[in-house]
Design a protein around this motif. Structure first.
Motif, PDB file in Angstrom:
ATOM      1  N   LEU A 196      26.959  14.228  -5.817  1.00  0.00           N
ATOM      2  CA  LEU A 196      27.662  15.478  -6.103  1.00  0.00           C
ATOM      3  C   LEU A 196      26.793  16.685  -5.777  1.00  0.00           C
ATOM      4  O   LEU A 196      27.276  17.686  -5.225  1.00  0.00           O
ATOM      5  N   ASP A 197      25.508  16.603  -6.130  1.00  0.00           N
ATOM      6  CA  ASP A 197      24.604  17.702  -5.791  1.00  0.00           C
ATOM      7  C   ASP A 197      24.515  17.880  -4.277  1.00  0.00           C
ATOM      8  O   ASP A 197      24.555  19.011  -3.768  1.00  0.00           O
ATOM      9  N   ARG A 198      24.366  16.772  -3.559  1.00  0.00           N
ATOM     10  CA  ARG A 198      24.258  16.838  -2.104  1.00  0.00           C
ATOM     11  C   ARG A 198      25.553  17.365  -1.478  1.00  0.00           C
ATOM     12  O   ARG A 198      25.532  18.202  -0.569  1.00  0.00           O
ATOM     13  N   GLU A 218      34.899  15.835   7.526  1.00  0.00           N
ATOM     14  CA  GLU A 218      33.806  14.990   8.013  1.00  0.00           C
ATOM     15  C   GLU A 218      32.748  14.780   6.939  1.00  0.00           C
ATOM     16  O   GLU A 218      32.261  13.665   6.728  1.00  0.00           O
ATOM     17  N   ILE A 219      32.393  15.823   6.191  1.00  0.00           N
ATOM     18  CA  ILE A 219      31.391  15.709   5.119  1.00  0.00           C
ATOM     19  C   ILE A 219      31.904  14.805   4.009  1.00  0.00           C
ATOM     20  O   ILE A 219      31.184  13.949   3.481  1.00  0.00           O
ATOM     21  N   LEU A 220      33.174  14.967   3.642  1.00  0.00           N
ATOM     22  CA  LEU A 220      33.762  14.157   2.582  1.00  0.00           C
ATOM     23  C   LEU A 220      33.809  12.689   2.996  1.00  0.00           C
ATOM     24  O   LEU A 220      33.468  11.790   2.204  1.00  0.00           O
ATOM     25  N   LYS A 221      34.194  12.434   4.211  1.00  0.00           N
ATOM     26  CA  LYS A 221      34.261  11.057   4.710  1.00  0.00           C
ATOM     27  C   LYS A 221      32.878  10.430   4.750  1.00  0.00           C
ATOM     28  O   LYS A 221      32.688   9.264   4.350  1.00  0.00           O
ATOM     29  N   GLN A 222      31.894  11.177   5.198  1.00  0.00           N
ATOM     30  CA  GLN A 222      30.521  10.661   5.278  1.00  0.00           C
ATOM     31  C   GLN A 222      29.976  10.327   3.889  1.00  0.00           C
ATOM     32  O   GLN A 222      29.326   9.289   3.694  1.00  0.00           O
ATOM     33  N   GLU A 223      30.244  11.165   2.914  1.00  0.00           N
ATOM     34  CA  GLU A 223      29.719  10.951   1.553  1.00  0.00           C
ATOM     35  C   GLU A 223      30.353   9.720   0.914  1.00  0.00           C
ATOM     36  O   GLU A 223      29.676   8.933   0.247  1.00  0.00           O
ATOM     37  N   ILE A 224      31.651   9.524   1.107  1.00  0.00           N
ATOM     38  CA  ILE A 224      32.324   8.359   0.520  1.00  0.00           C
ATOM     39  C   ILE A 224      31.852   7.078   1.195  1.00  0.00           C
ATOM     40  O   ILE A 224      31.616   6.057   0.531  1.00  0.00           O
ATOM     41  N   ASN A 225      31.696   7.099   2.512  1.00  0.00           N
ATOM     42  CA  ASN A 225      31.207   5.916   3.225  1.00  0.00           C
ATOM     43  C   ASN A 225      29.808   5.515   2.788  1.00  0.00           C
ATOM     44  O   ASN A 225      29.455   4.339   2.762  1.00  0.00           O
ATOM     45  N   VAL A 285      30.382  25.057   4.839  1.00  0.00           N
ATOM     46  CA  VAL A 285      31.564  24.667   5.604  1.00  0.00           C
ATOM     47  C   VAL A 285      32.383  25.907   5.971  1.00  0.00           C
ATOM     48  O   VAL A 285      32.640  26.765   5.127  1.00  0.00           O
ATOM     49  N   MET A 286      32.808  25.978   7.240  1.00  0.00           N
ATOM     50  CA  MET A 286      33.628  27.090   7.706  1.00  0.00           C
ATOM     51  C   MET A 286      34.968  26.625   8.282  1.00  0.00           C
ATOM     52  O   MET A 286      35.829  27.446   8.555  1.00  0.00           O
ATOM     53  N   LYS A 287      35.128  25.311   8.498  1.00  0.00           N
ATOM     54  CA  LYS A 287      36.359  24.794   9.073  1.00  0.00           C
ATOM     55  C   LYS A 287      36.822  23.567   8.297  1.00  0.00           C
ATOM     56  O   LYS A 287      36.017  22.856   7.699  1.00  0.00           O
ATOM     57  N   GLN A 288      38.133  23.332   8.353  1.00  0.00           N
ATOM     58  CA  GLN A 288      38.703  22.190   7.649  1.00  0.00           C
ATOM     59  C   GLN A 288      38.164  20.873   8.197  1.00  0.00           C
ATOM     60  O   GLN A 288      37.899  19.938   7.435  1.00  0.00           O
ATOM     61  N   ALA A 289      37.962  20.791   9.496  1.00  0.00           N
ATOM     62  CA  ALA A 289      37.446  19.565  10.100  1.00  0.00           C
ATOM     63  C   ALA A 289      36.050  19.235   9.591  1.00  0.00           C
ATOM     64  O   ALA A 289      35.715  18.065   9.353  1.00  0.00           O
ATOM     65  N   ASP A 290      35.227  20.266   9.380  1.00  0.00           N
ATOM     66  CA  ASP A 290      33.878  20.038   8.853  1.00  0.00           C
ATOM     67  C   ASP A 290      33.936  19.505   7.429  1.00  0.00           C
ATOM     68  O   ASP A 290      33.173  18.614   7.046  1.00  0.00           O
ATOM     69  N   THR A 326      35.860  14.117  -9.251  1.00  0.00           N
ATOM     70  CA  THR A 326      35.059  15.336  -9.107  1.00  0.00           C
ATOM     71  C   THR A 326      34.962  15.765  -7.650  1.00  0.00           C
ATOM     72  O   THR A 326      35.069  16.955  -7.330  1.00  0.00           O
ATOM     73  N   MET A 327      34.773  14.778  -6.744  1.00  0.00           N
ATOM     74  CA  MET A 327      34.731  15.090  -5.317  1.00  0.00           C
ATOM     75  C   MET A 327      36.060  15.702  -4.870  1.00  0.00           C
ATOM     76  O   MET A 327      36.086  16.642  -4.063  1.00  0.00           O
ATOM     77  N   SER A 328      37.148  15.186  -5.391  1.00  0.00           N
ATOM     78  CA  SER A 328      38.462  15.716  -5.041  1.00  0.00           C
ATOM     79  C   SER A 328      38.610  17.164  -5.495  1.00  0.00           C
ATOM     80  O   SER A 328      39.142  18.004  -4.752  1.00  0.00           O
ATOM     81  N   ASN A 329      38.142  17.472  -6.685  1.00  0.00           N
ATOM     82  CA  ASN A 329      38.218  18.853  -7.183  1.00  0.00           C
ATOM     83  C   ASN A 329      37.389  19.791  -6.323  1.00  0.00           C
ATOM     84  O   ASN A 329      37.826  20.894  -5.967  1.00  0.00           O
ATOM     85  N   TYR A 330      36.145  19.375  -6.010  1.00  0.00           N
ATOM     86  CA  TYR A 330      35.289  20.194  -5.159  1.00  0.00           C
ATOM     87  C   TYR A 330      35.963  20.463  -3.817  1.00  0.00           C
ATOM     88  O   TYR A 330      36.018  21.595  -3.333  1.00  0.00           O
ATOM     89  N   ALA A 331      36.464  19.384  -3.190  1.00  0.00           N
ATOM     90  CA  ALA A 331      37.054  19.514  -1.861  1.00  0.00           C
ATOM     91  C   ALA A 331      38.306  20.383  -1.896  1.00  0.00           C
ATOM     92  O   ALA A 331      38.545  21.182  -0.976  1.00  0.00           O
ATOM     93  N   SER A 332      39.113  20.262  -2.938  1.00  0.00           N
ATOM     94  CA  SER A 332      40.352  21.040  -3.010  1.00  0.00           C
ATOM     95  C   SER A 332      40.071  22.533  -3.130  1.00  0.00           C
ATOM     96  O   SER A 332      40.789  23.351  -2.544  1.00  0.00           O
TER      97      SER A 332
END
Length: 799
Positions: free
Chosen positions: A421-423, A439-446, A431-436, A536-542
């Motif tokens: 979560l800290d990372r 990609e960060i969310l996908k990388q963290e979950i993987n 982040v400035m774009k939705q694609a970024d 928590t990741m979902s809240n941050y991302a939303s």
């Protein structure tokens, strides 16, 4: 004799007295075994055992309540002074008793250093009280070293010492020792009195009185009279046993009442200051006092007042007094208060958790003890429960601290979710774009979860479609499930899907952006830690997604508005001018704090060198020129800062702001300014004041550069909720029709845009050779709102 010498002598005398008391009490505790049998005289003149204290020799050697004491030290019990005067058989060497079943028994108590002492007796009457006194003394000494000149600290030290001595002297009182009893009668009343004096002195620094001096004096007089009566009974025969019974009840009652007064005063002060900065202070003192004294007053004093026996030994309830030195030592030596609300919340939570297992453990222990033929009572069972309950509560407190300090180091795998979560929070900050973001969310979950599928889906309920979506059965089932869940899905929600989980990370009207996480490759269910982490990741991302959506919409609106040539919206212009003023403010601050300060520093150094060192006339003239040049630069920088951001613009008001710019302008121009203004009924906001200030500044600058005017007239007033401003000069004039296209009149075009940003109207009247007239009308209240910016009033942010 000096004051320091007298103080040192008094301190040494007090130290000798304390050491003498400690030595005497220790000798009494070690030489005299604690018998612990209270007796009363029945109608037949026999001395019957009323109660037997736990851990005493009477309990160990078989004396029980209801037994009759026949002789003490070979003489009838009626002739034994301690039985007659104090209703105890302490200091007896031998007794003969008749049990309630009629059997006779002779019991001998061995005195001396190797006499009859149980380990439990020595623990609660020697080791714990002595350790407590040493701790009180150590804290008092440390407090004296840190705050020896603070009278409140000295009063607190006396409070600590009195509590420690009272605790230690209680063991001698149990043995009916007259010196020990006298010390205890003298010390106990001074505990509430010394606390009141300390609180008065400590709170005086906040201009608060804890309790009036007359009330303290009244309590002191009553305590003195009752204490003298108790001492007379202990050492003389002037007071009968029947009279002393009422005196003792009065003594205990005053002790109970004085502690009640302290708590009432603390509650009153807390209620009176609950909305001030002293709120935490009084809450801390109130809680600490209740925790420290409530066990003693309810388990010991109150039962004695109603004529019963003590529920728990005073040696046990006095342990709660350890709260006092810790809390008040912290208050006097620290400038910060600890978070009492956090502590109370944790206390309620842990006490609630600990009560059921503590009761279960206490019942099991009592059952085991009862099967070993140990004669346990309800009071001993209550003691066991309280000890277990307190121990378990403290253990839960300690566990929380251990988890916080050592769990990340010892169990890194368990703590990796917090690291993730800290990372993740650090990455999405850039982040400035939705694609970024995706990609960060996908990388963290993987990186943390063994999953076989991570897809980003868009669910459009207006078109009733989910895409991108393939033709596989699990994809079709997932798409049908999502289309049927329109009424239950919320942004930031974690939803169960037929084949995995879904994270709702964004919403655009009827469109939902969902992250689909497939089943785990190890065929296990998502555990509670993983679900909380994903939530928590979902809240941050939303939240980030929502911000990106708003920013993208705002940028699109700005681009479309700026492409328009003649119809730019006021809110766009207002935004641009606001950004411009912010940049002016930052630039002015940077110039003032860096360049201007450096110039002043070098100027002072040059001035000091010229005054301190001899030099030739030629060198002196050259340095004088440099000095004057530095002064000019300093003046120019200061003028630039004032132009970029005039100081106290909002505080001056609009009329004073215009007067200040006129005054500054007249210092460097050749024309006159005639300014007429009427006071405003209501002050303007900062944006309007700044706009009028900049308009006047630009008009005067234009007149100086181009108009060749001799006189300028300015008018400013409020007419029917409209700001009216008029500018008129007698200069060379201009062709208004060519104003926008001419480069030299870019300043007037900027004035027009600034007025438009405030939803105002501006008209120019001028001809070649007839001067320039500008009339500006600005509404006091603007009507454009957020909806004009292309931002919907209903937010999709998570509540």
């Amino acid at each position: 004799m000096s004051t320091n010498t007298r103080n040192r002598a008094a301190f040494l005398l007090l130290l000798v007295a304390i050491l003498t008391i400690l030595t005497y009490i220790t000798v009494i505790i070690v030489r005299e075994p604690f018998i612990g049998a209270e007796v009363f005289r029945n109608e037949a003149g026999e001395y019957v055992v009323k109660l037997v204290e736990p851990a005493g020799q009477a309990q160990i050697k078989g004396i029980r309540a209801g037994d009759v004491i026949l002789t003490v030290n070979g003489v009838p019990a009626a002739h034994y002074q301690n039985a007659n005067k104090f209703n105890w058989i302490e200091k007896a060497e031998d007794v003969s008793i008749r049990h309630s079943d009629g059997t006779m028994q002779s019991i001998t108590f061995t005195r001396g250093w190797d006499g009859d002492h149980s380990s439990w007796e020595m623990l609660i009457q020697l080791y714990v009280p002595l350790t407590s006194f040493l701790i009180f003394s150590a804290l008092s000494l440390l407090l004296y070293m840190k705050r020896r000149n603070d009278k409140a600290a000295l009063m607190l030290i006396s409070f600590f010492v009195i509590i420690g001595l009272s605790y230690y002297c209680s063991a001698a009182t149990y043995r009916s020792d007259r010196i020990g009893m006298s010390l205890l009668y003298l010390l106990l009343p001074n505990i509430p009195i010394s606390f009141m004096l300390f609180m008065n002195k400590y709170l005086s620094r906040f201009n608060v009185t804890f309790i009036r001096k007359k009330q303290i004096a009244f309590l002191s007089v009553i305590f003195f009279a009752v204490t003298v009566s108790c001492l007379l009974y202990v050492w003389t025969s002037y007071i009968s046993t029947e009279v002393f019974f009422y005196i003792k009840m009065l003594y205990f009652g005053i002790l109970f009442f004085s502690n009640f007064i302290v708590i009432i005063q603390l509650i009153r002060k807390f209620l009176n200051h609950r909305n001030t900065k002293l709120n935490s202070l009084f809450k801390i003192t109130l809680v600490s006092h209740i925790v420290a004294f409530t066990p003693f007053t309810t388990m010991n004093l109150l039962p004695l007042l109603v004529g019963g026996g003590q529920i728990l030994p005073a040696a046990f309830t006095a342990l709660f007094l350890f709260v006092l030195p810790i809390v008040y030592f912290y208050l006097l030596t620290s400038n910060q208060l600890f978070d009492i609300d956090f502590i109370l919340t944790r206390f309620k939570y842990y006490t609630l958790i600990a009560i059921v297992p503590s009761m279960a453990i206490a019942v099991v222990l009592l059952f085991i003890v009862s099967n070993t033929n140990y004669n346990s009572t309800w009071s001993s069972g209550f003691i066991v429960f309280v000890v277990i309950y307190i121990g378990m509560t403290l253990f839960l407190y300690a566990k929380e601290q251990i988890d916080h300090r050592y769990r990340p180091k010892l169990f890194k795998a368990m703590y990796s979710y917090q690291d993730s979560l800290d990372r993740f929070s650090r990455k999405i900050a850039r982040v400035m774009k939705q694609a970024d973001l995706e990609e960060i969310l996908k990388q963290e979950i993987n990186e943390l979860l063994p999953v076989n599928r991570i897809h980003f889906l868009l669910v459009d309920y207006s078109e009733n479609v989910v895409y991108p979506m393939g033709e596989k059965p699990d994809e079709l089932i997932t798409g049908e499930f999502l289309l049927g869940a329109s009424y239950s899905m919320q942004v930031g929600e974690l939803i169960d899907l037929p084949y995995g989980l879904g994270l709702v990370i964004g919403r655009q009207r009827t469109r939902y952006h969902i992250l689909w996480i497939g089943m785990k490759t190890n065929h296990t269910r998502f555990n509670s830690d993983e679900l909380r982490w994903l939530k928590t990741m979902s809240n941050y991302a939303s939240i980030v997604f929502e911000n990106l959506y708003l920013i993208e919409g705002l940028i699109e609106d700005l681009e479309s508005e700026l492409k328009k040539e003649h119809n730019t919206s006021p809110w766009v212009l207002r935004l641009l001018f606001c950004l411009s003023e912010n940049e002016r403010r930052k630039l002015a601050a940077d110039l003032h704090d860096s360049a201007l300060q450096d110039q002043l520093l070098w100027y002072r150094k040059l001035e000091a060198i010229m005054m301190d060192h001899p030099m030739t006339d030629k060198l002196d003239m050259e340095l004088q020129d440099i000095k004057e040049g530095l002064l000019d630069v300093i003046h120019q920088i200061r003028e630039t800062c004032n132009e970029l951001r005039p100081p106290l613009l909002k505080e001056m008001g609009v009329i004073e702001a215009v007067e200040s710019i006129i005054e500054l302008t007249l210092m460097r121009v050749n024309f006159e300014v005639d300014f007429h203004a009427k006071p405003f009924d209501r002050p303007l906001n900062e944006e309007q004041i700044t706009a009028i200030y900049r308009i006047v500044q630009e008009l005067l600058r234009n007149a100086d550069k181009h108009a060749n005017a001799k006189l300028i007239r300015l008018e400013l007033e409020m007419k029917h909720d409209v700001i009216y401003f008029r500018y008129k000069d007698d200069g060379i004039g201009m062709d208004v029709n060519q104003m926008i296209a001419t480069f030299e009149h870019m300043g007037l075009s900027g004035i027009k845009e600034r007025v438009t940003s405030l939803e105002g109207d501006i008209t120019f009247h001028s001809q070649r050779g007839s001067g320039l007239e500008v009339i500006i009308l600005i509404p006091e209240k603007m009507t454009s709102g957020l909806s004009e910016m292309g931002i919907s009033r209903d937010s999709y942010l998570i509540s």
